[in-house]
Design an enzyme around this catalytic site. Structure first.
Site, PDB file in Angstrom:
ATOM      1  N   ASN A 208       0.981  -1.251   0.103  1.00 13.00           N
ATOM      2  CA  ASN A 208       0.008   0.056   0.009  1.00 13.00           C
ATOM      3  C   ASN A 208       0.894   1.295   0.182  1.00 13.00           C
ATOM      4  OD1 ASN A 208       0.674  -0.733   2.672  1.00 13.00           O
ATOM      5  ND2 ASN A 208      -0.922   0.396   3.680  1.00 13.00           N
TER       6      ASN A 208
ATOM      7  N   GLU B  21       0.271   5.363   0.638  1.00 11.55           N
ATOM      8  CA  GLU B  21      -0.538   6.193   1.265  1.00 11.55           C
ATOM      9  C   GLU B  21      -0.033   7.761   0.599  1.00 11.55           C
ATOM     10  OE1 GLU B  21      -0.793   5.667   5.369  1.00 11.55           O
ATOM     11  OE2 GLU B  21      -2.096   3.650   5.081  1.00 11.55           O
TER      12      GLU B  21
ATOM     13  N   CYS C 147      -4.220   0.530  -2.364  1.00 10.24           N
ATOM     14  CA  CYS C 147      -4.146  -0.272  -1.635  1.00 10.24           C
ATOM     15  C   CYS C 147      -2.961  -1.386  -2.101  1.00 10.24           C
ATOM     16  CB  CYS C 147      -5.338  -1.278  -1.508  1.00 10.24           C
ATOM     17  SG  CYS C 147      -6.760  -0.443  -0.416  1.00 10.24           S
TER      18      CYS C 147
ATOM     19  N   GLU D 108      -3.220  -4.696  -3.074  1.00  4.29           N
ATOM     20  CA  GLU D 108      -3.778  -5.596  -3.956  1.00  4.29           C
ATOM     21  C   GLU D 108      -3.933  -4.923  -5.226  1.00  4.29           C
ATOM     22  OE1 GLU D 108      -4.937  -4.721  -0.738  1.00  4.29           O
ATOM     23  OE2 GLU D 108      -6.540  -6.131  -0.239  1.00  4.29           O
TER      24      GLU D 108
ATOM     25  N   CYS E 192     -10.543  -4.995   0.658  1.00  5.59           N
ATOM     26  CA  CYS E 192     -11.323  -3.905   0.680  1.00  5.59           C
ATOM     27  C   CYS E 192     -12.507  -4.125  -0.302  1.00  5.59           C
ATOM     28  CB  CYS E 192     -10.911  -2.375   1.165  1.00  5.59           C
ATOM     29  SG  CYS E 192     -10.343  -1.876  -0.791  1.00  5.59           S
TER      30      CYS E 192
ATOM     31  N   CYS F 246     -10.893  -3.161  -3.889  1.00  3.45           N
ATOM     32  CA  CYS F 246      -9.866  -3.951  -4.437  1.00  3.45           C
ATOM     33  C   CYS F 246     -10.817  -5.313  -4.869  1.00  3.45           C
ATOM     34  CB  CYS F 246      -9.020  -4.464  -3.294  1.00  3.45           C
ATOM     35  SG  CYS F 246      -7.782  -3.266  -3.004  1.00  3.45           S
TER      36      CYS F 246
HETATM   37  N1  THU Z   1      -5.392  -1.304   2.582  1.00  5.59           N
HETATM   38  C1  THU Z   1      -4.534  -2.189   1.666  1.00  5.59           C
HETATM   39  O1  THU Z   1      -3.559  -2.138   1.268  1.00  5.59           O
HETATM   40  N2  THU Z   1      -5.561  -2.852   1.268  1.00  5.59           N
HETATM   41  C2  THU Z   1      -6.868  -3.446   1.593  1.00  5.59           C
HETATM   42  O2  THU Z   1      -7.510  -4.242   1.308  1.00  5.59           O
HETATM   43  C3  THU Z   1      -7.442  -2.845   2.692  1.00  5.59           C
HETATM   44  C4  THU Z   1      -6.683  -1.561   3.406  1.00  5.59           C
HETATM   45  C5  THU Z   1      -4.393  -0.494   3.138  1.00  5.59           C
HETATM   46  C6  THU Z   1      -5.071   1.142   2.511  1.00  5.59           C
HETATM   47  C7  THU Z   1      -4.311   1.934   3.634  1.00  5.59           C
HETATM   48  O3  THU Z   1      -3.127   2.520   3.238  1.00  5.59           O
HETATM   49  C8  THU Z   1      -4.414   1.109   5.010  1.00  5.59           C
HETATM   50  O4  THU Z   1      -4.319  -0.031   4.341  1.00  5.59           O
HETATM   51  C9  THU Z   1      -5.529   1.388   5.982  1.00  5.59           C
HETATM   52  O5  THU Z   1      -6.520   1.361   5.475  1.00  5.59           O
END
Ligand code: THU
Length: 160
Positions: free
Chosen positions: A62, A64, A73, A75, A112, A115
């Site tokens: 991920n 940010e 994310c 994935e 999520c 994704c």
């Molecule tokens: N995140 C992912 O990388 N994948 C997911 O399926 C859920 C959330 C990341 C996004 C963000 O950077 C952090 O987790 C918190 O939500």
């Protein structure tokens, strides 16, 4: 009027030891990926690794952003890397793991909604299911056989 019920089959592994060898390799890569996460806002480090039908392994983490919705994310980083570098090679399996700087993640971290929708698109495109494994830092590992199980009644291109 009638009511129907849609069920979600899940395979549950008690630990990494129970996983097949190719999936153990996905675990190693997803852990490596999660250590490359750029997550200064959530402190939640996610790694995703996938294997293609040509045996290639791809992973991502991920990323940010100070403008929160501009982050992405793990994935989607991994699947878009695969789709971009190997557009015509099928994705067989994808594994997700996460760690947190604030606590131990001891429950499986499932993809999520955004994704799921993205992964569903590529599963539909390749006309073959993608197995999704998801886990925390410790604890059980969950597996679904297809995105259809994670995203029932999905929005798909057939509706357009
Ligand atoms: N995140 C992912 O990388 N994948 C997911 O399926 C859920 C959330 C990341 C996004 C963000 O950077 C952090 O987790 C918190 O939500």
């Amino acid at each position: 009027m009638k009511k129907i019920e849609i069920t979600t089959p899940l395979t549950i592994y008690e630990s990494v030891d129970e996983l097949p060898n190719d999936v153990k390799k996905l675990v190693d890569l997803a852990v490596k990926a999660r250590n490359t996460a750029y997550a200064p806002y959530s402190n939640f480090n996610v790694g995703a690794a996938l294997v293609l039908e040509n045996g290639e392994f791809i992973y991502g983490s991920n990323q940010e952003n100070a403008a929160y919705p501009s982050g992405i994310c793990a994935e989607r980083v991994a699947i878009w890397k695969a789709a971009s570098d190997y557009p015509n090679i099928k994705v067989k399996k994808l594994l997700i793991t996460a760690s947190s700087n604030l606590k131990t993640v001891d429950a499986p971290v499932s993809p999520c909604g955004a994704c799921r929708q993205t992964l569903f698109e590529y599963e539909s495109k390749q006309h073959e299911s993608i197995e999704i494994f998801f886990m925390g830092e410790t604890g059980k590992i969950f597996k679904t056989d297809s995105l259809k199980d994670l995203l029932p009644v999905a929005f798909s291109k057939s509706l357009l």
